[in-house]
Design an enzyme around this catalytic site. Structure first.
Site, PDB file in Angstrom:
ATOM      1  N   ASP A 339      26.471  55.110  32.721  1.00 30.49           N
ATOM      2  CA  ASP A 339      25.164  55.004  33.126  1.00 30.49           C
ATOM      3  C   ASP A 339      24.362  56.188  32.436  1.00 30.49           C
ATOM      4  O   ASP A 339      24.820  57.177  32.332  1.00 30.49           O
ATOM      5  CB  ASP A 339      24.907  55.346  34.561  1.00 30.49           C
ATOM      6  CG  ASP A 339      23.569  55.209  35.307  1.00 30.49           C
ATOM      7  OD1 ASP A 339      22.886  54.224  35.024  1.00 30.49           O
ATOM      8  OD2 ASP A 339      23.114  56.144  35.828  1.00 30.49           O
ATOM      9  N   GLU A 368      25.010  53.224  28.270  1.00 27.74           N
ATOM     10  CA  GLU A 368      23.457  52.625  28.515  1.00 27.74           C
ATOM     11  C   GLU A 368      22.582  53.558  27.712  1.00 27.74           C
ATOM     12  O   GLU A 368      22.167  54.656  27.840  1.00 27.74           O
ATOM     13  CB  GLU A 368      23.021  52.894  29.736  1.00 27.74           C
ATOM     14  CG  GLU A 368      21.735  52.534  30.442  1.00 27.74           C
ATOM     15  CD  GLU A 368      20.925  52.841  31.472  1.00 27.74           C
ATOM     16  OE1 GLU A 368      20.001  52.302  31.868  1.00 27.74           O
ATOM     17  OE2 GLU A 368      21.844  53.814  32.227  1.00 27.74           O
ATOM     18  N   ASP A 442      18.402  46.545  36.092  1.00 24.35           N
ATOM     19  CA  ASP A 442      17.049  47.262  35.750  1.00 24.35           C
ATOM     20  C   ASP A 442      15.841  46.908  35.246  1.00 24.35           C
ATOM     21  O   ASP A 442      14.957  47.229  35.172  1.00 24.35           O
ATOM     22  CB  ASP A 442      17.433  48.542  34.871  1.00 24.35           C
ATOM     23  CG  ASP A 442      18.373  49.599  35.353  1.00 24.35           C
ATOM     24  OD1 ASP A 442      18.242  50.096  36.478  1.00 24.35           O
ATOM     25  OD2 ASP A 442      19.182  50.207  34.792  1.00 24.35           O
TER      26      ASP A 442
END
Length: 614
Positions: A339, A368, A442
């Site tokens: 992340d 990410e 997201d």
């Protein structure tokens, strides 16, 4: 006569195309008008923060009466990011050839430079993901096994209306302090492995599964404990072992830039039995956080005080997390998604990569990063994510944006430019393992974004007007089929966000995180995804095959994938009317079509349609 003196995307100007292996020879060719009376040409190249190197060109030949070809052979001996342009001398002075966009150069005295990514060819990425299909699961919303949960904290709101609207209302201070849970769990995912196999999935990416106060679990409470609503450590082991029997790997979500304030490490509310950093400066976790004024003033992720930011450079934190990473790999996981990877410092990424690969050399590390990961700048300097020893690859947001934008606007040229930019800048081992998504936890759901821009605004969904109209839905489903064709045939690994294949709608968080509609799927779209999985599994070119641009004009894109005898052509028509696409000569031997009709040397493609030929 109009000249393009250099185009980095044409192999007669630069060979090989794209990133170069350290120690390999690269051939550059510059083409200049005879009338400029050129006397000498140089390649001007430099590494990041290093001086320029001038490499002289050799005169190669005249082409016709108007062109002179100049040839340069260059071998980079260190991996890293290089930048280059060209200079040439004439009787009238010196000029330069500079980047003007889309790989093309122009004659100028100043301007842009081309990027050359030089990678270490010894760096390997995991084979199991190449040519595969990822499936992202938000665990609370995929499938509930019905198993009784143990040790569930009393403050959790448990829902019994699977598929109901997720809670979103903030409190009087504008904060969301309570979360609802629908009961999806690890045993539920295990029960649906046959379904995932039917889609061709060979790797599951799980959003966070560790104990946390929220339903999204990006506010980690305990890295060493599976959240009780999801099950137990043994449930995870069982999922990983059973998934292997279906040829499916499992990767976990690592949230290491911050923890929750309600965690055993920070322990702001005293829910854990050991001293957290908020409670005592004597806590073993105190050095993990930065307090401006202990205990109530501290650095937090993006200023969100329920997510205290950790100091990844802390030796004890780094040692602890690398141990955590190895533990869950031993438990059966086959990799990690990092992340906000661009907010993790190099030293942490180096240590994490080293620990993971030492434990399991074929483990998959996915970062990410929303931008071009090859030249991203964060922490005040250029990052080296893809140069080896940090990540295998990244979530491919540039491709996601390119696919959605093309299907919204019809700009075929811009789509192809974005694709070629990524392929030009990324090392091949990262290209073959990058995650090609069109939506995640997201973002708003891809179907909603494609059907109507206004429909996925947060305000529309909050006031109940965000559902698509029948007309919007019909168009959105057509565009969704086209988007998935692009997603499944471009270089990289397609990732299905759970429920996209079923026709799930949803605006921004939390409406993009609804419950999977078991028994209410869009049957046509689901059959389409299953066929894409079958096609992908049947053609070797999708694993590591070359990308061959064919055309990008008038709302239509076409490209090939080639690896030896395995050849596939994809054509997508964004126009609101059918087209007859004339196949170039080298593709006229193809005999099979999905999504269109072959007729001699043409293929008939419906409005907003896509075809795969082989």
């Amino acid at each position: 006569m109009h000249y393009i003196p250099y185009n980095s995307r044409k192999t007669y100007h630069k060979s090989p195309f794209g990133a170069a292996a350290c120690g390999s020879e690269i051939t550059f060719r510059v083409i200049l008008p005879r009338e400029v009376c050129c006397r000498a040409v140089w390649l001007v190249v430099h590494r990041e923060d290093c001086g320029e190197e001038y490499c002289p060109a050799q005169w190669e030949c005249m082409q016709g009466e108007g062109e002179e070809w100049w040839n340069i052979r260059y071998t980079p001996h260190e991996s890293g990011l290089y930048w280059y342009h060209f200079r040439y001398d004439t009787d009238f002075g010196s000029m330069e050839i500079r980047l003007c966009g889309s790989g093309m150069g122009r004659i100028a005295k100043d301007g842009g430079e081309w990027q050359l990514t030089v990678y270490d060819p010894a760096v390997q990425t995991p084979d199991f993901i190449k040519g595969g299909i990822l499936y992202q699961i938000f665990p609370d919303r995929f499938f509930a096994s019905g198993q009784k949960k143990q040790n569930v904290p009393p403050q959790r709101i448990l829902r019994s209306d699977w598929g109901g609207e997720p809670m979103w209302s903030p409190d009087s201070d504008g904060r969301i302090t309570q979360y609802d849970f629908f009961g999806g769990d690890l045993a539920g995912i295990c029960a649906k492995l046959p379904y995932l196999q039917s889609l061709g999935v060979n790797c599951i990416y799980l959003n966070p599964i560790f104990e946390a106060a929220s339903n999204h679990r990006y506010d980690t409470g305990d890295y060493e404990t599976v959240d009780p609503l999801l099950g137990t450590q043994e449930d995870l082991r069982t999922l990983c072992e059973t998934a292997k029997q279906y040829g499916i790997h499992v990767i976990l979500d690592g949230v290491f830039s911050h923890t929750g304030d309600d965690s055993r490490y920070f322990n702001k509310y005293g829910h854990y039995g050991e001293l957290g950093a908020y409670q005592s400066k004597e806590s073993p976790y105190y050095t993990w956080y930065t307090f401006r004024r202990w205990p109530d003033s501290y650095d937090s992720w993006w200023g969100i005080d329920i997510l205290p930011e950790v100091c990844e450079q802390s030796p004890s934190f780094c040692e602890y997390i690398t141990g955590v990473a190895r533990k869950w790999l031993r438990m059966g996981a086959d990799g990690w998604r990092l992340d906000v990877a661009d907010e993790l410092p190099d030293a942490f990424l180096d240590a994490f990569y080293g620990a993971v690969k030492a434990e399991k050399p074929q483990a998959y590390i996915l970062g990410e990063v929303w931008e071009d990961a090859s030249n991203k700048i964060s922490y005040g300097h250029r990052r080296r994510y893809l140069l080896g020893k940090q990540m295998d690859s990244v979530m491919n947001y540039p491709f996601a944006d390119a696919i959605l934008r093309f299907l919204q606007t019809g700009s075929a040229e811009r789509f192809m430019d974005t694709v070629l930019t990524v392929l030009e800048n990324y090392p091949p081992q990262s290209i073959h393992t990058m995650m090609n998504h069109i939506g995640t936890h997201d973002t708003a759901r891809a179907l909603t974004r494609l059907a109507a821009d206004s429909a996925y605004s947060r305000s529309a969904w909050k006031n109940g007007s965000g559902r698509l109209t029948p007309a919007q839905l019909e168009k959105g489903l057509a565009l969704m089929r086209a988007a998935s064709v692009l997603q499944f045939t471009l270089p990289g690994v397609p990732c299905i966000y759970y429920g996209d294949e079923a026709g799930m709608q949803g605006g921004e968080d939390p409406f993009n995180r609804g419950c999977y509609p078991w028994g209410q799927e869009n049957a046509q779209l689901l059959a389409h995804y299953r066929k894409l999985g079958e096609i992908r599994r049947s053609h070797a070119c999708f694993a590591e095959g070359d990308f061959v641009p064919v055309s990008c004009v008038l709302g239509c894109v076409a490209y090939g994938r080639v690896c030896g005898a395995s050849r596939v052509l994809t054509v997508v028509n964004r126009n609101e009317h059918p087209i007859a696409y004339y196949l170039p000569g080298e593709w006229q031997s193809l005999r099979h079509a999905f999504g269109g009709t072959l007729c001699g040397g043409t293929v008939q493609i419906e409005a907003l349609g896509a075809v795969i030929l082989w």
